[in-house]
Write an enzyme that holds these catalytic residues in place. Structure first.
Site, PDB file in Angstrom:
ATOM      1  N   ARG A  62       5.911  -6.015   3.483  1.00 42.72           N
ATOM      2  CA  ARG A  62       6.462  -4.735   3.964  1.00 42.72           C
ATOM      3  C   ARG A  62       5.806  -4.333   5.277  1.00 42.72           C
ATOM      4  NH1 ARG A  62       5.105  -2.044  -1.487  1.00 42.72           N
ATOM      5  NH2 ARG A  62       6.573  -3.074  -2.878  1.00 42.72           N
ATOM      6  N   GLU A  85      -4.385  -1.089 -14.489  1.00 42.02           N
ATOM      7  CA  GLU A  85      -3.326  -0.094 -14.688  1.00 42.02           C
ATOM      8  C   GLU A  85      -2.855  -0.074 -16.143  1.00 42.02           C
ATOM      9  OE1 GLU A  85      -1.954  -1.949 -11.035  1.00 42.02           O
ATOM     10  OE2 GLU A  85      -0.792  -0.131 -10.653  1.00 42.02           O
TER      11      GLU A  85
END
Ligand code: AMP
Length: 412
Positions: free
Chosen positions: A240, A383
């Site tokens: 990105r 996470e």
């Protein structure tokens, strides 16, 4: 108590089953290439070897059925275990402006996650598919843990874009931020490691992986973060662009005749480290090419580090100081070279890194010298564990605060 954590992507389903006592992972696995001709099912039970099977897995529904079968076996394989799956925690990428905390899933929550599909068209639909599949098979409490929730504490001046206010209001255009579970997890872990109260600190957490984001955390709350309305914004990433002049998109539309879909793919999948280096999106490949003298690889690394250095500087300014900087995720945890290169530009903050500690870092540790004005830490993110803890908390709150009966458990 057994908590199953589910993380569904567009063609993947990852799971991890925790026993909350001791926070032990009993089984974990991933089903990849869901919907393709041949899918890969990989899983591990009780620390054993990784099993791998090729199967046709047409949908997330089907994938969840496979996970349920694996778990049934997993629970039988553990001798003397009376464990069961008592609750399911789901990673949900977008919770819009409504959800600043994890929540027990009911029909309203499902409707809201559907409503936020326009904000996360690639992520919320598979997250929802995972929730719906799990609800069919496991009649236990299901909890949504949102990537965006941790950043809902940002002040309005940090999350508002300089666009016409009414237009932003109409469409929900604002900075939301992502990787919230990771930033929340590592910030608390770092504070505990330093023996300091997070609620009294100024911290910058750098989640540097294939996707990267940096967060300013003041008194335990996110006050700014580098990703924006979508995960495209902020520092340059594996594929990105990170933040850039948006006029370039119209320019490319004109000059290259690119459609919106092609531009989306260019900015999200073909840019960043991959686009600049022309080699790979994996920093390890680029580091090794740079060492061999490849100039585009050297440029990609310089740009990567420069963006991070600038963001840390901006957040130190925004908070009027910083007590600790934390590195996490694939690059942040594993590349001592990148940490050293970044920290060598932070001497104006009084940062002094212990080069040996930094090189030897393994697991969670402090890598700055004792006299450093800012503590520098490496903290492996987890996470899934964060989602499991949130799920346990939400279920306990529900039992405590409502007239609901204790949730039923599904015993093998
Ligand atoms: P993540 O998305 O957190 O799994 O991070 C994945 C990225 O971490 C990979 O694309 C690699 O670029 C990077 N990475 C993993 N290990 C190393 C390493 N030892 N040195 C540099 N980069 C690494």
């Amino acid at each position: 108590m057994g908590i199953l954590v589910i993380n569904c992507g567009s063609s993947t389903l990852k799971y991890k089953l925790f026993e909350t006592k001791g926070e032990r992972a009993i089984s974990f696995g991933v089903i990849e290439r869901i919907g393709e001709e041949e899918s890969a099912v990989k899983y591990c039970i009780a620390g054993g070897r990784v099993n791998e099977k090729k199967r046709k897995v047409p949908s997330h529904d089907y994938a969840f059925g496979l996970v349920a079968d694996i778990l049934r076996d997993a629970l039988c394989e553990i001798p003397d275990s009376h464990m069961s799956v008592d609750a399911v925690g789901h990673r949900v990428v977008h919770g819009g402006s409504k959800y600043s905390d994890s929540i027990l899933i009911d029909s309203q929550v499902i409707a809201d996650i559907k409503g936020y599909i326009n904000l996360a068209p690639l992520h919320n639909p598979p997250n929802l598919a995972g929730i719906e599949a799990a609800m069919k098979v496991l009649p236990v409490p299901q909890v949504a843990v949102f990537d965006t929730a941790f950043h809902q504490s940002m002040p309005e001046h940090a999350y508002t874009y300089g666009l016409p206010y009414k237009l932003c209001e109409k469409h929900g255009i604002r900075r939301y931020g992502f990787h919230g579970s990771s930033h929340a997890f590592v910030s608390q872990y770092a504070a505990d490691l330093m023996g300091l109260p997070l609620e009294e600190m100024k911290m910058i957490t750098c989640h540097l992986g294939s996707g990267s984001s940096i967060t300013a955390i003041q008194n335990g709350r996110s006050v700014d973060t580098s990703m924006g309305m979508t995960p495209l914004a902020g520092v340059m990433m594996g594929t990105r662009t990170g933040s850039f002049d948006p006029s370039i998109t119209y320019f490319l539309e004109d000059k290259e005749g690119l459609s919106h879909k092609e531009l989306d793919s260019l900015l999200n999948k073909k840019s960043g480290l991959l686009g600049v280096s022309g080699i790979s999106n994996d920093l390890r490949d680029i580091l090794s090419a740079a060492k061999g003298g490849n100039q585009r690889a050297q440029l990609a690394i310089a740009m990567h580090n420069y963006g991070i250095i600038k963001t840390i500087g901006a957040y130190a300014a925004a908070m009027n100081g910083v007590d600790a900087i934390v590195f996490t995720a694939g690059i942040g945890e594993n590349s001592s070279d990148i940490r050293e290169a970044i920290c060598s530009h932070l001497s104006y903050l009084g940062v002094v890194v212990d080069k040996q500690l930094n090189r030897d870092a393994d697991g969670a540790c402090v890598v700055s010298e004792v006299g450093s004005c800012v503590n520098i830490l490496v903290v492996p993110t987890d996470e899934e564990l964060f989602i499991a803890r949130e799920t346990e908390r939400c279920v306990a709150d529900q039992c405590f605060s409502s007239a609901h009966e204790k949730p039923k458990t599904v015993v093998r």
